[in-house]
Design an enzyme around this catalytic site. Sequence first.
Site, PDB file in Angstrom:
ATOM      1  N   HIS A 164     -44.936  45.043  41.932  1.00 32.08           N
ATOM      2  CA  HIS A 164     -43.521  45.381  41.713  1.00 32.08           C
ATOM      3  C   HIS A 164     -42.828  45.533  43.066  1.00 32.08           C
ATOM      4  O   HIS A 164     -43.488  45.780  44.083  1.00 32.08           O
ATOM      5  CB  HIS A 164     -43.407  46.723  40.972  1.00 32.08           C
ATOM      6  CG  HIS A 164     -43.844  46.691  39.540  1.00 32.08           C
ATOM      7  ND1 HIS A 164     -44.773  47.559  39.009  1.00 32.08           N
ATOM      8  CD2 HIS A 164     -43.446  45.904  38.506  1.00 32.08           C
ATOM      9  CE1 HIS A 164     -44.940  47.310  37.717  1.00 32.08           C
ATOM     10  NE2 HIS A 164     -44.152  46.300  37.386  1.00 32.08           N
ATOM     11  N   CYS A 214     -44.126  55.234  39.496  1.00 30.15           N
ATOM     12  CA  CYS A 214     -44.367  54.734  38.132  1.00 30.15           C
ATOM     13  C   CYS A 214     -44.538  55.851  37.109  1.00 30.15           C
ATOM     14  O   CYS A 214     -44.359  55.631  35.920  1.00 30.15           O
ATOM     15  CB  CYS A 214     -45.650  53.905  38.070  1.00 30.15           C
ATOM     16  SG  CYS A 214     -45.904  52.777  39.417  1.00 30.15           S
TER      17      CYS A 214
HETATM   18  N1  GLY Z   1     -51.241  49.046  35.139  1.00 29.41           N
HETATM   19  C1  GLY Z   1     -49.866  48.977  35.432  1.00 29.41           C
HETATM   20  C2  GLY Z   1     -49.322  47.641  35.123  1.00 29.41           C
HETATM   21  O1  GLY Z   1     -49.967  46.685  35.449  1.00 29.41           O
HETATM   22  O2  GLY Z   1     -48.287  47.478  34.531  1.00 29.41           O
END
Ligand code: GLY
Length: 261
Positions: free
Chosen positions: A165, A256
């Site tokens: 991300h 997150c």
């Molecule tokens: N484990 C977090 C993701 O890959 O979205």
Amino acid sequence: MRFTHAIVRPPAPTFAAGLTAADLGPPNLALALEQHRRYCGALEQAGLELRHLEQDARHPDSTFVEDTAVLTARGAVVTRPGAPSRRGEVADVERCLRECFTDLRHVVAPGTVDGGDVCEADGHFIIGVSMRTDEHGAAQLAGHLADLGYGASIVDIRANAGLLHLKTGLAYLGEGVWLAGTGARGCLESVRGAPLGRVIEVAPEEAYAANAVRVNDVVLIAAGYPRLAADLTRNGIRTVALDMSEFRRMDGGLSCLSLRY
Ligand code: GLY
């Protein structure tokens, strides 16, 4: 922006079945739960009231609530996560958001957005097109943000294999200060409209630590990254270090684990 609340969700009993490319071995659930408790404690210490969602065993990645929405002071956008296995995570989060946001919008098919690809800097949103967020989703989100009166820039991070991300490698710490890993630094060069002051670079051997999160008067950082901790202290930034070992195994970071508003 000062936050007053955050939504959090503890890792589910199925946490180890989530998506990951980290190759660090399976997480220890008991330890992950303890690390999550400490994370929640740090948010409360920073002045936030928490809304706790229940564990969701149907969705192993559901502790990473940040990917399910983009929150602003003027409204919220429920995302459509890029990984099909994560799409069902949004339902419970949306129910919770309905209680506190009157202006609630959605990213719809075929677009996809993961909230981890959205980095807000004083009312300007940088949206990363990534393995999870596509051009349709980024454009939809930028449109919603424009309707809400915010600017947005779209950057393409797909060439950087190290970035799941955008916020895997980039964090805005406030007052024009950024934290950037080597792969993400270049994103800032094409951005117009975000405050661009100082960039604190994260050394390649401490790349995981680039996912830090400013919460009111402190910056939460992952424990075990002494160079970054020292750099931030030298720059007059108050940090709280949290052990993230079990979330790292599942490709997750500090940002997150909560939706802050
Ligand atoms: N484990 C977090 C993701 O890959 O979205």
